[in-house]
Design an enzyme around this catalytic site. Structure first.
Site, PDB file in Angstrom:
ATOM      1  N   CYS A   1      37.184  49.924  37.553  1.00  0.00           N
ATOM      2  CA  CYS A   1      37.582  51.301  37.816  1.00  0.00           C
ATOM      3  C   CYS A   1      36.339  52.152  38.082  1.00  0.00           C
ATOM      4  O   CYS A   1      35.224  51.767  37.725  1.00  0.00           O
ATOM      5  CB  CYS A   1      38.354  51.863  36.623  1.00  0.00           C
ATOM      6  SG  CYS A   1      40.054  51.249  36.481  1.00  0.00           S
TER       7      CYS A   1
ATOM      8  N   HIS B   1      43.800  51.692  39.603  1.00  0.00           N
ATOM      9  CA  HIS B   1      43.989  50.524  38.740  1.00  0.00           C
ATOM     10  C   HIS B   1      45.438  50.052  38.730  1.00  0.00           C
ATOM     11  O   HIS B   1      45.700  48.856  38.543  1.00  0.00           O
ATOM     12  CB  HIS B   1      43.560  50.878  37.312  1.00  0.00           C
ATOM     13  CG  HIS B   1      43.669  49.755  36.335  1.00  0.00           C
ATOM     14  ND1 HIS B   1      42.640  48.867  36.088  1.00  0.00           N
ATOM     15  CD2 HIS B   1      44.700  49.355  35.536  1.00  0.00           C
ATOM     16  CE1 HIS B   1      43.028  47.973  35.191  1.00  0.00           C
ATOM     17  NE2 HIS B   1      44.272  48.249  34.830  1.00  0.00           N
TER      18      HIS B   1
ATOM     19  N   ASN C   1      42.988  36.371  43.764  1.00  0.00           N
ATOM     20  CA  ASN C   1      43.851  35.838  42.713  1.00  0.00           C
ATOM     21  C   ASN C   1      44.644  37.013  42.145  1.00  0.00           C
ATOM     22  O   ASN C   1      44.060  38.031  41.771  1.00  0.00           O
ATOM     23  CB  ASN C   1      43.045  35.205  41.580  1.00  0.00           C
ATOM     24  CG  ASN C   1      42.229  34.019  42.047  1.00  0.00           C
ATOM     25  OD1 ASN C   1      42.624  33.299  42.954  1.00  0.00           O
ATOM     26  ND2 ASN C   1      41.082  33.809  41.428  1.00  0.00           N
TER      27      ASN C   1
ATOM     28  N   HIS D   1      41.723  43.479  43.113  1.00  0.00           N
ATOM     29  CA  HIS D   1      40.433  43.040  43.638  1.00  0.00           C
ATOM     30  C   HIS D   1      40.522  41.606  44.124  1.00  0.00           C
ATOM     31  O   HIS D   1      41.441  40.862  43.766  1.00  0.00           O
ATOM     32  CB  HIS D   1      39.335  43.153  42.576  1.00  0.00           C
ATOM     33  CG  HIS D   1      39.419  42.095  41.508  1.00  0.00           C
ATOM     34  ND1 HIS D   1      40.378  42.093  40.514  1.00  0.00           N
ATOM     35  CD2 HIS D   1      38.660  40.982  41.281  1.00  0.00           C
ATOM     36  CE1 HIS D   1      40.203  41.050  39.724  1.00  0.00           C
ATOM     37  NE2 HIS D   1      39.169  40.347  40.171  1.00  0.00           N
TER      38      HIS D   1
ATOM     39  N   GLN E   1      37.645  38.312  45.809  1.00  0.00           N
ATOM     40  CA  GLN E   1      36.276  37.820  45.739  1.00  0.00           C
ATOM     41  C   GLN E   1      35.883  37.186  47.069  1.00  0.00           C
ATOM     42  O   GLN E   1      36.745  36.858  47.895  1.00  0.00           O
ATOM     43  CB  GLN E   1      36.135  36.796  44.613  1.00  0.00           C
ATOM     44  CG  GLN E   1      36.473  37.341  43.232  1.00  0.00           C
ATOM     45  CD  GLN E   1      36.328  36.296  42.144  1.00  0.00           C
ATOM     46  OE1 GLN E   1      35.234  35.819  41.861  1.00  0.00           O
ATOM     47  NE2 GLN E   1      37.444  35.935  41.531  1.00  0.00           N
TER      48      GLN E   1
END
Length: 359
Positions: free
Chosen positions: A74, A136, A176, A189, A191
């Site tokens: 956040c 979030h 994921n 999020h 990666q």
């Protein structure tokens, strides 16, 4: 889109990608007292399968399921500094604090305990976190199409940047989503991994594609795409430049491939029109997946793109999205046949799943 690079307290890079026209300057300072880390990643080659396996024991101490008010992804507040120093952001990318691969990994002996059949090397590469939004309490599938379009540009940017690093052989953007997948941070999020080798799955796919082209003179994925569009029974949704379908030999309870109609090796090779079309189609697919069991569907979204230095004429970029959820409250476990022998057994036919996803 505006791009601004900076540094975190321990020297890691952070990059802001802003699509909001009036976004403020990104000049906040990371006020945390963070020690510089020394990742000790390494890779070892399995002599029985000839595949590389990564070892990253330092990741045992990574952040695990913090409460929402202590989420490290956040935006920062005066009393709660996080991995993102700004009080707000659109998309933020930073080097993972607990990476599986890193550029600063020290050299290692060339073999394990002098065993010539077990090669060993430093796990040199790069791992980045991509925060899709500062909110979030949302998910990728709830983002506006304009933000998804920004994320596509970010994936392309990071593919080019990581692919230019010494020793990186393949770049892998992924997401994921859900505790059932193993997610430990619930903020939306993904990666990006820069691997120091070509991954086993990509090696296998390129080998199969090479044999098919030699036998038929055409790209394998192109023929599969044409056949799926002609059959229609497994097609979930179509756009002007992409088609989403459940593959005929799907392994997972829910599995969808999004394939561009033109052969391109990687994300940077996509045109603006192709990126626009993908953003809209992907949101359609994700929202239909969430509607399957009337609950947020846990999934992995995995980009298959060409390695940096090999197979670029064979590869055909595509996104694979799959879920371990086989019913509303039952998971698909990779038990004896799948884990032990690599032979997958699916509890539903691809045609049944595609029909449900079409609604």
């Amino acid at each position: 889109m505006r791009r601004t690079a900076g540094k975190l307290a321990d020297g890691r890079e952070i990059i802001y990608f802003d699509d909001t026209p009036d976004a403020p300057p990104r000049d906040a300072v990371d006020t945390r007292d963070l020690p510089r880390t020394q990742p000790l990643s390494e890779v070892r080659r399995d002599p029985l399968t000839d595949e590389w396996v990564a070892m990253a024991a330092h990741r045992q101490t990574r952040t695990y399921k913090p409460p929402a008010d202590l989420c490290p992804l956040c935006p920062s507040t005066p009393d709660k500094p996080t991995e993102v120093p700004e009080p707000s952001y659109d998309v933020a990318v930073f080097e993972n604090r607990f990476p599986s691969f890193a550029e600063s990994v020290p050299d290692l002996p060339a073999t394990v305990d002098g065993m010539p059949m077990v090669a060993r090397a430093a796990g040199r590469g790069r791992c980045e976190v991509v925060c899709f939004t500062s909110d979030h309490n949302t998910s990728f599938g709830q983002l506006p199409v304009s933000r998804v379009r920004t994320v596509v540009d970010v994936w392309a940017d990071r593919t080019s940047a990581l692919g230019a690093l010494p020793g990186v052989e393949q770049v892998f953007p992924f997401e994921n989503r859900g505790e059932e997948i193993g997610v430990t941070l619930h903020h939306p999020h993904g990666q990006v991994y820069g691997y120091p080798f070509v991954t086993p799955k990509t090696e296998r796919m390129l080998s199969v594609a090479a044999r098919y082209r030699e036998a038929h003179g055409r790209p394998l994925v192109g023929d599969v795409l044409a056949a799926e569009r002609a059959a229609g029974s497994r097609v979930v949704a179509e756009g002007a430049h992409w088609t989403a379908f459940v593959p005929a030999a799907a392994r997972w309870p829910v599995e969808v491939h999004l394939v561009p109609h033109r052969q391109v090796p990687d994300l940077p090779a996509l045109t603006d029109d192709e990126r626009d079309d993908f953003a809209a189609l992907y949101l359609t697919v994700l929202r239909r997946m969430d509607a399957l069991h009337d609950r947020p569907l846990p999934y992995i979204a995995a980009w298959h793109q060409a390695p940096v230095r090999t197979g670029r004429d064979l590869a055909w970029l595509h996104l694979e999205v799959f879920s371990v959820l086989r019913t509303a409250d039952k998971l698909k476990y990779l038990a004896g046949s799948e884990s032990g022998m690599g032979v997958w057994i699916n509890d539903a036919t691809p045609e049944q799943v595609a029909e449900r996803l079409r609604g």
